[in-house]
Design a protein around this motif. Structure first.
Motif, PDB file in Angstrom:
ATOM      1  N   GLN A  78       0.865  -1.194   0.000  1.00 49.40           N
ATOM      2  CA  GLN A  78       0.000   0.000   0.000  1.00 49.40           C
ATOM      3  C   GLN A  78       0.901   1.244   0.000  1.00 49.40           C
ATOM      4  OE1 GLN A  78      -2.804  -0.101   3.251  1.00 49.40           O
ATOM      5  NE2 GLN A  78      -3.971   1.649   2.496  1.00 49.40           N
ATOM      6  N   ALA A  79       0.432   2.307  -0.668  1.00 53.46           N
ATOM      7  CA  ALA A  79       1.252   3.524  -0.752  1.00 53.46           C
ATOM      8  C   ALA A  79       1.485   4.112   0.632  1.00 53.46           C
ATOM      9  CB  ALA A  79       0.556   4.550  -1.646  1.00 53.46           C
ATOM     10  N   MET A  80       2.678   4.641   0.849  1.00 53.01           N
ATOM     11  CA  MET A  80       2.976   5.312   2.116  1.00 53.01           C
ATOM     12  C   MET A  80       2.235   6.650   2.147  1.00 53.01           C
ATOM     13  SD  MET A  80       5.019   3.447   3.930  1.00 53.01           S
ATOM     14  CE  MET A  80       5.902   4.479   5.103  1.00 53.01           C
ATOM     15  N   PRO A  81       1.841   7.122   3.338  1.00 54.22           N
ATOM     16  CA  PRO A  81       1.140   8.410   3.418  1.00 54.22           C
ATOM     17  C   PRO A  81       2.090   9.565   3.123  1.00 54.22           C
ATOM     18  CG  PRO A  81       1.545   7.520   5.616  1.00 54.22           C
ATOM     19  CD  PRO A  81       2.069   6.503   4.648  1.00 54.22           C
ATOM     20  N   GLU A  82       1.763  10.357   2.104  1.00 52.18           N
ATOM     21  CA  GLU A  82       2.703  11.376   1.622  1.00 52.18           C
ATOM     22  C   GLU A  82       3.020  12.452   2.661  1.00 52.18           C
ATOM     23  OE1 GLU A  82       1.631  13.200  -2.103  1.00 52.18           O
ATOM     24  OE2 GLU A  82       1.381  11.200  -2.993  1.00 52.18           O
ATOM     25  N   ALA A  83       1.961  12.986   3.284  1.00 51.28           N
ATOM     26  CA  ALA A  83       2.193  14.094   4.229  1.00 51.28           C
ATOM     27  C   ALA A  83       3.055  13.617   5.394  1.00 51.28           C
ATOM     28  CB  ALA A  83       0.864  14.637   4.740  1.00 51.28           C
ATOM     29  N   GLU A  84       2.793  12.421   5.883  1.00 56.47           N
ATOM     30  CA  GLU A  84       3.566  11.887   7.013  1.00 56.47           C
ATOM     31  C   GLU A  84       5.027  11.649   6.611  1.00 56.47           C
ATOM     32  OE1 GLU A  84       0.491  11.113   6.347  1.00 56.47           O
ATOM     33  OE2 GLU A  84      -0.619  11.151   8.251  1.00 56.47           O
ATOM     34  N   MET A  85       5.235  11.133   5.409  1.00 55.52           N
ATOM     35  CA  MET A  85       6.613  10.899   4.947  1.00 55.52           C
ATOM     36  C   MET A  85       7.372  12.230   4.855  1.00 55.52           C
ATOM     37  SD  MET A  85       7.285   7.712   4.584  1.00 55.52           S
ATOM     38  CE  MET A  85       8.681   7.586   3.469  1.00 55.52           C
ATOM     39  N   ARG A  86       6.659  13.249   4.375  1.00 58.24           N
ATOM     40  CA  ARG A  86       7.288  14.559   4.232  1.00 58.24           C
ATOM     41  C   ARG A  86       7.640  15.141   5.619  1.00 58.24           C
ATOM     42  NH1 ARG A  86       3.803  16.245   0.583  1.00 58.24           N
ATOM     43  NH2 ARG A  86       2.479  17.196   2.151  1.00 58.24           N
ATOM     44  N   ARG A  87       6.696  15.045   6.548  1.00 61.53           N
ATOM     45  CA  ARG A  87       6.952  15.599   7.888  1.00 61.53           C
ATOM     46  C   ARG A  87       8.076  14.840   8.595  1.00 61.53           C
ATOM     47  NH1 ARG A  87       1.993  16.305  11.664  1.00 61.53           N
ATOM     48  NH2 ARG A  87       3.508  17.443  12.930  1.00 61.53           N
ATOM     49  N   ALA A  88       8.091  13.511   8.420  1.00 63.16           N
ATOM     50  CA  ALA A  88       9.150  12.714   9.057  1.00 63.16           C
ATOM     51  C   ALA A  88      10.512  13.113   8.488  1.00 63.16           C
ATOM     52  CB  ALA A  88       8.893  11.223   8.833  1.00 63.16           C
ATOM     53  N   ALA A  89      10.573  13.337   7.176  1.00 61.64           N
ATOM     54  CA  ALA A  89      11.844  13.730   6.558  1.00 61.64           C
ATOM     55  C   ALA A  89      12.290  15.088   7.097  1.00 61.64           C
ATOM     56  CB  ALA A  89      11.699  13.774   5.036  1.00 61.64           C
ATOM     57  N   GLU A  90      11.348  16.019   7.220  1.00 60.76           N
ATOM     58  CA  GLU A  90      11.704  17.350   7.741  1.00 60.76           C
ATOM     59  C   GLU A  90      12.234  17.248   9.171  1.00 60.76           C
ATOM     60  OE1 GLU A  90       8.115  19.609   7.242  1.00 60.76           O
ATOM     61  OE2 GLU A  90       8.447  19.748   5.070  1.00 60.76           O
ATOM     62  N   LEU A  91      11.568  16.424   9.975  1.00 63.63           N
ATOM     63  CA  LEU A  91      12.014  16.264  11.365  1.00 63.63           C
ATOM     64  C   LEU A  91      13.408  15.649  11.414  1.00 63.63           C
ATOM     65  CD1 LEU A  91       8.617  15.063  12.819  1.00 63.63           C
ATOM     66  CD2 LEU A  91       9.918  17.027  13.698  1.00 63.63           C
ATOM     67  N   ALA A  92      13.633  14.619  10.590  1.00 66.01           N
ATOM     68  CA  ALA A  92      14.941  13.955  10.580  1.00 66.01           C
ATOM     69  C   ALA A  92      16.040  14.924  10.144  1.00 66.01           C
ATOM     70  CB  ALA A  92      14.907  12.740   9.653  1.00 66.01           C
ATOM     71  N   GLN A  93      15.693  15.821   9.231  1.00 64.69           N
ATOM     72  CA  GLN A  93      16.691  16.757   8.692  1.00 64.69           C
ATOM     73  C   GLN A  93      17.010  17.896   9.650  1.00 64.69           C
ATOM     74  OE1 GLN A  93      14.434  17.499   5.167  1.00 64.69           O
ATOM     75  NE2 GLN A  93      15.812  16.376   3.838  1.00 64.69           N
ATOM     76  N   HIS A  94      16.115  18.142  10.608  1.00 60.06           N
ATOM     77  CA  HIS A  94      16.292  19.324  11.461  1.00 60.06           C
ATOM     78  C   HIS A  94      16.404  18.996  12.943  1.00 60.06           C
ATOM     79  CE1 HIS A  94      14.483  21.055   7.726  1.00 60.06           C
ATOM     80  NE2 HIS A  94      15.556  21.804   7.878  1.00 60.06           N
ATOM     81  N   CYS A  95      16.911  17.820  13.270  1.00 59.07           N
ATOM     82  CA  CYS A  95      17.115  17.515  14.689  1.00 59.07           C
ATOM     83  C   CYS A  95      18.618  17.410  14.940  1.00 59.07           C
ATOM     84  CB  CYS A  95      16.433  16.215  15.070  1.00 59.07           C
ATOM     85  SG  CYS A  95      17.074  14.749  14.256  1.00 59.07           S
ATOM     86  N   ASP A  96      19.001  17.474  16.225  1.00 62.00           N
ATOM     87  CA  ASP A  96      20.423  17.189  16.473  1.00 62.00           C
ATOM     88  C   ASP A  96      20.621  15.858  17.175  1.00 62.00           C
ATOM     89  OD1 ASP A  96      19.513  18.217  18.877  1.00 62.00           O
ATOM     90  OD2 ASP A  96      20.685  20.072  18.724  1.00 62.00           O
ATOM     91  N   LEU A  97      19.515  15.211  17.603  1.00 65.13           N
ATOM     92  CA  LEU A  97      19.628  13.849  18.144  1.00 65.13           C
ATOM     93  C   LEU A  97      18.441  13.033  17.640  1.00 65.13           C
ATOM     94  CD1 LEU A  97      20.973  11.799  20.055  1.00 65.13           C
ATOM     95  CD2 LEU A  97      19.646  12.783  21.933  1.00 65.13           C
TER      96      LEU A  97
END
Ligand code: NAD
Length: 253
Positions: A175-194
């Motif tokens: 099943q397709a991954m949820p687009e908005a959630e994938m985008r938000r997860a990527a943003e969070l991963a890119q902008h954390c320090d831990l």
């Protein structure tokens, strides 16, 4: 680096948490095993008993839908009884303290919300099994409604609005991954320090790509899991111990 003992792991994790401004946890089924919900891959896990039903099979076959819903109803008492564990409560404490902006989870059990995270701060990559949704028009249904229909007709119900099948609001294989959630997860991963991966075998893709994304963007990476993962070599700290024991000391934060 693998912590040589639980105590050393907890101490080093404490130092990393204290030094971090923005922490993003990434959780998998292992954080919920102490709450009574089995994971997929451990001995006794769900897959040792049942082969997963892929999405195309669910769509194509009434028998597959009936079986999927029978399995879900069989788990209802387990999901209903589950309360947040020490891992959930420790992360909720760090969230309240302002260190965690949002959490990324592969889990479908709603336990991060139950521990105190606002729903909009729980990024569910694989959906949520505590309610149902039409796979066509996405209308939501309660599990009680599905159960009533199933008991009355002897088979899994279709949507009252559009007639497409109704499924738990989870993402199945294929099943397709949820687009908005994938985008938000990527943003969070890119902008954390831990970035802390907790209780995931890190083999389900694309979700398993987020720890490396965070690492590539400069975050420290911690992996807490009681068995090795393929990403251990790239982590700054690996704690190969029980999650409740490891995170319990942080509940008071
Ligand atoms: P997984 O089953 O592949 O891996 C879980 C990992 O956690 C395993 O490596 C296991 O050794 C470890 N683990 C289990 N209990 C632990 C403990 N107490 N302390 C430390 N480590 C522990 O799970 P996954 O990586 O999340 O991927 C499987 C998929 O299963 C996910 O996509 C998720 O949607 C789904 N799932 C969710 C739940 C849930 O919501 N609770 C339960 C089962 C499966």
């Amino acid at each position: 680096m693998i912590a040589s003992s639980l105590g050393e792991g907890v101490e080093q994790l404490g130092d990393l948490i204290a030094a971090a401004k923005v922490i993003v946890p990434f959780t998998g089924a292992g954080i919920s095993t102490e709450c009574g919900i089995p994971d997929f891959r451990s001995p006794g896990g769900i897959w040792t008993k049942n082969r997963p039903i892929p999405f195309d099979e669910f769509v194509a076959s009434q028998d597959a839908r009936d079986e999927a819903w029978r399995r879900r109803f069989a788990m209802e008492a387990t999901f209903n009884a589950a309360k947040p564990g020490r891992g959930h409560r420790a992360l909720a404490a760090l969230y309240r303290a302002g260190k965690i902006p949002a959490i990324v989870t592969q889990n479908i059990d709603n336990l991060h919300q139950a521990s105190g995270f606002a729903a909009e701060h729980v990024i569910e990559l694989h959906g949520n099994t505590t309610y149902a949704r039409c796979i066509g028009c996405e209308k939501s249904y309660s599990l009680d409604w599905v159960k009533q229909q199933f008991d009355a007709d002897g088979q899994a119900p279709d949507c009252q609005s559009c007639g497409d099948p109704v499924k738990t609001a989870t993402i199945s294989f294929g099943q397709a991954m949820p687009e908005a959630e994938m985008r938000r997860a990527a943003e969070l991963a890119q902008h954390c320090d831990l970035f802390i991966a907790i209780g995931s075998s890190l083999v389900v893709w694309p979700a398993a790509g987020f720890p490396q994304l965070a690492r590539n963007c400069g975050a420290r990476l911690v992996i807490i899991n009681n068995e090795p993962t393929e990403q251990d070599d790239s982590a700054d700290l690996v704690i190969r111990h029980d999650i409740g024991e490891t995170l319990g000391p942080f509940i008071g934060n």
